[in-house]
Design a protein around this motif. Structure first.
Motif, PDB file in Angstrom:
ATOM      1  N   PHE A 250       0.824  -1.202   0.000  1.00  0.00           N
ATOM      2  CA  PHE A 250       0.000   0.000   0.000  1.00  0.00           C
ATOM      3  C   PHE A 250       0.863   1.260   0.000  1.00  0.00           C
ATOM      4  O   PHE A 250       0.420   2.326   0.406  1.00  0.00           O
ATOM      5  CB  PHE A 250      -0.948  -0.024   1.197  1.00  0.00           C
ATOM      6  CG  PHE A 250      -1.926  -1.167   1.155  1.00  0.00           C
ATOM      7  CD1 PHE A 250      -2.896  -1.222   0.168  1.00  0.00           C
ATOM      8  CD2 PHE A 250      -1.859  -2.198   2.073  1.00  0.00           C
ATOM      9  CE1 PHE A 250      -3.793  -2.277   0.106  1.00  0.00           C
ATOM     10  CE2 PHE A 250      -2.765  -3.258   2.022  1.00  0.00           C
ATOM     11  CZ  PHE A 250      -3.729  -3.298   1.032  1.00  0.00           C
ATOM     12  N   ASN A 251       2.104   1.118  -0.482  1.00  0.00           N
ATOM     13  CA  ASN A 251       3.013   2.258  -0.560  1.00  0.00           C
ATOM     14  C   ASN A 251       2.948   2.983  -1.890  1.00  0.00           C
ATOM     15  O   ASN A 251       3.505   4.071  -2.023  1.00  0.00           O
ATOM     16  CB  ASN A 251       4.462   1.792  -0.331  1.00  0.00           C
ATOM     17  CG  ASN A 251       4.698   1.345   1.092  1.00  0.00           C
ATOM     18  OD1 ASN A 251       4.275   2.002   2.031  1.00  0.00           O
ATOM     19  ND2 ASN A 251       5.381   0.219   1.254  1.00  0.00           N
ATOM     20  N   LEU A 252       2.300   2.393  -2.877  1.00  0.00           N
ATOM     21  CA  LEU A 252       2.188   2.995  -4.197  1.00  0.00           C
ATOM     22  C   LEU A 252       0.723   3.240  -4.513  1.00  0.00           C
ATOM     23  O   LEU A 252      -0.136   2.434  -4.153  1.00  0.00           O
ATOM     24  CB  LEU A 252       2.788   2.079  -5.272  1.00  0.00           C
ATOM     25  CG  LEU A 252       4.261   1.705  -5.114  1.00  0.00           C
ATOM     26  CD1 LEU A 252       4.688   0.761  -6.236  1.00  0.00           C
ATOM     27  CD2 LEU A 252       5.153   2.951  -5.113  1.00  0.00           C
ATOM     28  N   ASP A 401      -9.215   4.823  -1.827  1.00  0.00           N
ATOM     29  CA  ASP A 401      -8.427   5.987  -2.232  1.00  0.00           C
ATOM     30  C   ASP A 401      -7.133   5.999  -1.431  1.00  0.00           C
ATOM     31  O   ASP A 401      -7.156   6.017  -0.196  1.00  0.00           O
ATOM     32  CB  ASP A 401      -9.208   7.279  -1.991  1.00  0.00           C
ATOM     33  CG  ASP A 401      -8.438   8.500  -2.457  1.00  0.00           C
ATOM     34  OD1 ASP A 401      -8.477   8.802  -3.658  1.00  0.00           O
ATOM     35  OD2 ASP A 401      -7.781   9.142  -1.607  1.00  0.00           O
ATOM     36  N   TYR A 402      -6.001   5.967  -2.129  1.00  0.00           N
ATOM     37  CA  TYR A 402      -4.715   5.861  -1.442  1.00  0.00           C
ATOM     38  C   TYR A 402      -4.420   7.088  -0.590  1.00  0.00           C
ATOM     39  O   TYR A 402      -3.965   6.972   0.553  1.00  0.00           O
ATOM     40  CB  TYR A 402      -3.599   5.624  -2.455  1.00  0.00           C
ATOM     41  CG  TYR A 402      -3.545   4.205  -2.943  1.00  0.00           C
ATOM     42  CD1 TYR A 402      -2.853   3.230  -2.237  1.00  0.00           C
ATOM     43  CD2 TYR A 402      -4.190   3.827  -4.121  1.00  0.00           C
ATOM     44  CE1 TYR A 402      -2.797   1.913  -2.675  1.00  0.00           C
ATOM     45  CE2 TYR A 402      -4.149   2.517  -4.566  1.00  0.00           C
ATOM     46  CZ  TYR A 402      -3.450   1.567  -3.843  1.00  0.00           C
ATOM     47  OH  TYR A 402      -3.419   0.279  -4.276  1.00  0.00           O
ATOM     48  N   PHE A 421      -6.900   0.459   5.145  1.00  0.00           N
ATOM     49  CA  PHE A 421      -6.746  -0.673   4.236  1.00  0.00           C
ATOM     50  C   PHE A 421      -7.326  -1.946   4.842  1.00  0.00           C
ATOM     51  O   PHE A 421      -7.932  -2.763   4.146  1.00  0.00           O
ATOM     52  CB  PHE A 421      -5.277  -0.862   3.863  1.00  0.00           C
ATOM     53  CG  PHE A 421      -4.711   0.252   3.023  1.00  0.00           C
ATOM     54  CD1 PHE A 421      -5.240   0.531   1.769  1.00  0.00           C
ATOM     55  CD2 PHE A 421      -3.659   1.022   3.480  1.00  0.00           C
ATOM     56  CE1 PHE A 421      -4.726   1.552   0.994  1.00  0.00           C
ATOM     57  CE2 PHE A 421      -3.136   2.056   2.708  1.00  0.00           C
ATOM     58  CZ  PHE A 421      -3.673   2.323   1.459  1.00  0.00           C
ATOM     59  N   ALA A 422      -7.156  -2.129   6.145  1.00  0.00           N
ATOM     60  CA  ALA A 422      -7.715  -3.313   6.795  1.00  0.00           C
ATOM     61  C   ALA A 422      -9.237  -3.296   6.741  1.00  0.00           C
ATOM     62  O   ALA A 422      -9.878  -4.342   6.548  1.00  0.00           O
ATOM     63  CB  ALA A 422      -7.238  -3.390   8.241  1.00  0.00           C
ATOM     64  N   GLU A 423      -9.828  -2.113   6.903  1.00  0.00           N
ATOM     65  CA  GLU A 423     -11.285  -2.041   6.870  1.00  0.00           C
ATOM     66  C   GLU A 423     -11.828  -2.258   5.466  1.00  0.00           C
ATOM     67  O   GLU A 423     -12.862  -2.901   5.272  1.00  0.00           O
ATOM     68  CB  GLU A 423     -11.739  -0.686   7.424  1.00  0.00           C
ATOM     69  CG  GLU A 423     -13.223  -0.579   7.646  1.00  0.00           C
ATOM     70  CD  GLU A 423     -13.750  -1.488   8.765  1.00  0.00           C
ATOM     71  OE1 GLU A 423     -14.961  -1.427   9.041  1.00  0.00           O
ATOM     72  OE2 GLU A 423     -12.965  -2.260   9.360  1.00  0.00           O
ATOM     73  N   ILE A 424     -11.132  -1.747   4.485  1.00  0.00           N
ATOM     74  CA  ILE A 424     -11.565  -1.941   3.097  1.00  0.00           C
ATOM     75  C   ILE A 424     -11.565  -3.423   2.738  1.00  0.00           C
ATOM     76  O   ILE A 424     -12.527  -3.935   2.148  1.00  0.00           O
ATOM     77  CB  ILE A 424     -10.653  -1.126   2.157  1.00  0.00           C
ATOM     78  CG1 ILE A 424     -10.926   0.372   2.334  1.00  0.00           C
ATOM     79  CG2 ILE A 424     -10.851  -1.545   0.695  1.00  0.00           C
ATOM     80  CD1 ILE A 424      -9.871   1.272   1.749  1.00  0.00           C
ATOM     81  N   THR A 425     -10.509  -4.133   3.102  1.00  0.00           N
ATOM     82  CA  THR A 425     -10.472  -5.565   2.796  1.00  0.00           C
ATOM     83  C   THR A 425     -11.499  -6.331   3.621  1.00  0.00           C
ATOM     84  O   THR A 425     -12.032  -7.349   3.170  1.00  0.00           O
ATOM     85  CB  THR A 425      -9.065  -6.138   3.031  1.00  0.00           C
ATOM     86  OG1 THR A 425      -8.646  -5.891   4.375  1.00  0.00           O
ATOM     87  CG2 THR A 425      -8.059  -5.508   2.072  1.00  0.00           C
ATOM     88  N   VAL A 454     -19.896   0.782  -1.850  1.00  0.00           N
ATOM     89  CA  VAL A 454     -19.616   0.882  -0.421  1.00  0.00           C
ATOM     90  C   VAL A 454     -18.298   1.627  -0.222  1.00  0.00           C
ATOM     91  O   VAL A 454     -17.343   1.423  -0.968  1.00  0.00           O
ATOM     92  CB  VAL A 454     -19.577  -0.505   0.265  1.00  0.00           C
ATOM     93  CG1 VAL A 454     -20.917  -1.209   0.108  1.00  0.00           C
ATOM     94  CG2 VAL A 454     -18.455  -1.371  -0.273  1.00  0.00           C
ATOM     95  N   ALA A 455     -18.287   2.505   0.777  1.00  0.00           N
ATOM     96  CA  ALA A 455     -17.098   3.280   1.123  1.00  0.00           C
ATOM     97  C   ALA A 455     -16.734   2.946   2.562  1.00  0.00           C
ATOM     98  O   ALA A 455     -17.146   3.639   3.497  1.00  0.00           O
ATOM     99  CB  ALA A 455     -17.371   4.767   0.961  1.00  0.00           C
ATOM    100  N   PRO A 456     -15.977   1.889   2.776  1.00  0.00           N
ATOM    101  CA  PRO A 456     -15.684   1.441   4.146  1.00  0.00           C
ATOM    102  C   PRO A 456     -14.909   2.453   4.968  1.00  0.00           C
ATOM    103  O   PRO A 456     -15.131   2.587   6.164  1.00  0.00           O
ATOM    104  CB  PRO A 456     -14.861   0.167   3.928  1.00  0.00           C
ATOM    105  CG  PRO A 456     -15.175  -0.273   2.542  1.00  0.00           C
ATOM    106  CD  PRO A 456     -15.404   0.982   1.774  1.00  0.00           C
TER     107      PRO A 456
END
Length: 655
Positions: A250-252, A401-402, A421-425, A454-456
């Motif tokens: 998730f760095n890029l 969105d990064y 990121f954890a919530e999105i997955t 959905v927008a977690p």
């Protein structure tokens, strides 16, 4: 045509007499594509300017004679020792000023001009020599960008960062305003004062950190584009890719990368490895990685460039795969759009950091579970050639969105447990458990084709993206927004009241105060469900209250609300509660599972433009399952009889 099958082939690790055995085993397994040269820079250029390609010539020629195509890599992810020794200034620097040394991979500063020059010279030599070799099916640029060197804090990087900021903000006044440097007397009066967010006494400026992450992603992307464009010039018409790590790196900002990997003669590819300590089920991890890569490819077919036949070597707990899991995982990616399945690597290494990483040819040899399943998978993929070119289409999108997620990672947030990121997955996994195939999308993308979005976790959002989401709902779409969303703009500045600033009117709610929970605590809702991690003191101003807090710090207040087709969750519902809510909302929105199946069975559909469709069925359970469907199982050639054995896969040509 045929789906791709093979893996990373590293013959430089083995004496030449082993190569003939490799080719014979590749024929036995049905391998038709291998990646060559990924880590071979020192082998190909043993000293600066001295290139030795005779051995690579023999390897590529031998593969061609055996009917195996080549994905030829630029070996630029691992500069050789002679380069690093001669150019210590190209070594990356940590936040605390500590300069790293060589002895690993990706040991270079992504902003280093001397590194880029050396990488371009190596790329040019390869492209000129092999541009028209009949074995070359595609070019594979670099390997897993930013896997180990996402950020560098050296002086060269600092100067490049200042140039990036000048282009973004035009002036120091613009920079100072965006970064809010009036706080803590951080105002800059000369560009020379601006630096990366190096180690300091306490927390760094959040927008400085955010912009540095954006900049670093762009620097890596610029390195890729430089190699890609040179190859396209010298080897026109040959497909070019680079292997992303969509579900683990998730760095890029992979949305920007995806745009550079779509179009003529370009292909998005991905590496995926199961995480033993991830709370999601393994098949849910596969589904997210595949769905995300398909989305980065704009819905077009893509390629699984790497995954493992069994255990990996780099986790605290490296778990071996169960019988037939190798096959299920591989075809799970194919079901969701991959045009084949490749592994790291072909033959297990005898030395080095990855010697205990599984491979197609394991240390145990061919009398092993892994090899037998490798051969079986090769036969399966050969039978699925007609699936090539078909697409997996979703009615649901999960927003990612990064910049928003990076901003939420900043220090001094209300709760470190609010990890975007954890919530999105986690939300994607809830949809997967409901049998729903979902794309991943940006909040500013065209959402009109989805029944449910959905927008977690969308902490930061631009005005344009917020307007796009509002237009989606006004156009008849259904939207579910998770907690702690819409609060700041793209500069990580808190939006004016009422909160959540970007979404308050759309959702019909007003958030007064945040009430994070202690680790392990839960709150009950009056509908019998529960939430964890987070609660909000919220008012329903125009929204219907679906559920209220039954206890906890904001007992009696709204927990779940609905205004028309716009839903808001002010707590992180537990997995069962989240799954039930999303399944219910999806059904109301008309987003249905791919096919009715019993528990433990996964169903995914690929479809050609002419209407031909293929139903992939996976039995992840320990018992035989019955699936009511019609068609011919491409893996057996027989009409579907409704029985799916434990651990098995079926691919039905429907109709």
């Amino acid at each position: 045509m045929a789906l791709h099958y093979g893996g990373d082939y590293n013959p430089e690790q083995w004496p030449e007499e082993v190569w003939a055995d490799d080719l014979a085993l590749m024929r036995e397994a049905g391998v038709n594509l291998v990646s060559v040269g990924i880590f071979s820079w020192a082998w190909l250029e043993p000293a600066e300017g001295r290139y030795e390609f005779d051995r690579l010539d023999r390897i590529i020629d031998g593969l061609h004679r055996s009917g195996v195509q080549v994905s030829l890599a630029t070996p630029t992810a691992s500069p050789p020792a002679w380069f690093s020794h001669a150019h210590p200034e190209a070594m990356p620097v940590e936040r605390d000023g500590r300069r790293l040394t060589y002895g690993s991979r990706q040991t270079f500063c992504p902003s280093s001009p001397v590194y880029r020059q050396a990488a371009i010279r190596m790329t040019e030599q390869l492209a000129r020599r092999y541009h028209d070799h009949p074995a070359i099916a595609m070019w594979h640029v670099h390997n897993e960008y930013a896997c180990a060197n996402a950020h560098c804090y050296c002086d060269v990087t600092a100067e490049a960062f200042r140039g990036w900021l000048r282009a973004r903000y035009q002036s120091l006044d613009g920079l100072n305003d965006a970064w809010g440097t009036a706080f803590w007397s951080q105002t800059y009066t000369d560009w020379a004062q601006v630096q990366p967010p190096r180690a300091t006494t306490t927390s760094s400026n959040p927008c400085q950190v955010l912009d540095f992450k954006r900049f670093s992603s762009d620097e890596h992307l610029a390195n890729f584009i430089a190699e890609r464009d040179l190859i396209q010039k010298l080897s026109p018409g040959v497909t070019i890719t680079t292997n992303l790590m969509a579900s683990s790196c998730f760095n890029l900002d992979y949305w920007a990368w995806g745009r550079e990997l779509t179009g003529p003669d370009r292909l998005a590819s991905n590496d995926h490895y199961l995480l033993a300590d991830d709370p999601r089920e393994g098949p849910a991890q596969v589904a997210f990685a595949a769905d995300f890569t398909r989305s980065l490819a704009g819905g077009a077919p893509w390629l699984l460039m790497e995954h493992s036949t069994s255990a990996v070597n780099w986790q605290p707990h490296n778990l071996a795969k169960a019988p037939r899991q190798l096959i299920r995982d591989s075809l799970g990616h194919v079901a969701r759009g991959s045009e084949g399945a490749l592994f790291f690597q072909w033959r297990a290494s005898r030395a080095g950091s990855e010697k205990w990483h599984s491979a197609m040819v394991p240390h145990a040899g061919t009398d092993s579970k892994v090899w037998r399943e490798v051969v079986t998978l090769g036969g399966h993929l050969a039978k699925l050639s007609e699936v090539e070119g078909s697409r997996t289409v979703a009615d649901v999108a999960v927003l990612l969105d990064y910049s928003s997620a990076w901003a939420q990672e900043a220090e001094n947030q209300p709760s470190t447990a609010m990890v975007a990121f954890a919530e999105i997955t986690r939300w994607h996994a809830a949809l997967w458990r409901a049998g729903i195939t979902a794309d991943v999308a940006q909040p500013g993308a065209d959402l009109s084709g989805y029944r449910l979005v959905v927008a977690p976790s969308l902490y930061a959002v631009t005005d344009n993206d917020a307007a796009n989401m509002r237009s989606y709902v006004e156009g008849g779409g259904t939207l579910v927004v998770g907690p702690y969303s819409g609060l700041v703009d793209e500069y990580d500045k808190v939006r004016p009241a009422p909160l959540p600033g970007a979404f308050s009117e759309l959702l019909g709610v007003r958030v007064e105060e945040f009430y994070p929970l202690r680790p392990g605590d839960e709150v009950r809702l009056d509908d019998g469900t529960a939430g964890a991690v987070w609660t909000e003191a919220m008012h329903a101003d125009g929204a219907d209250v679906v559920a209220r807090y039954a206890d906890g710090p904001v007992a009696g207040g709204p927990a779940v609300t609905r205004r028309g087709a716009a839903w808001y969750l002010s707590t992180r519902l537990t997995d069962p509660a989240l799954g039930a809510l999303l399944a219910s909302v999806a059904a109301q929105a008309g987003a249905a599972p791919a096919h009715p199946v019993p528990s433990d069975v996964e169903a995914v559909r690929r479809r050609h433009a002419d209407g031909r469709s293929y139903l992939f069925l996976f039995n992840h359970g320990d018992a035989v399952a019955t699936v009511d469907a019609t068609g011919t199982d491409l893996l057996t050639g027989a009409p579907w009889a409704g029985r799916l054995d434990a651990g098995s896969v079926a691919v039905l040509r429907e109709g």
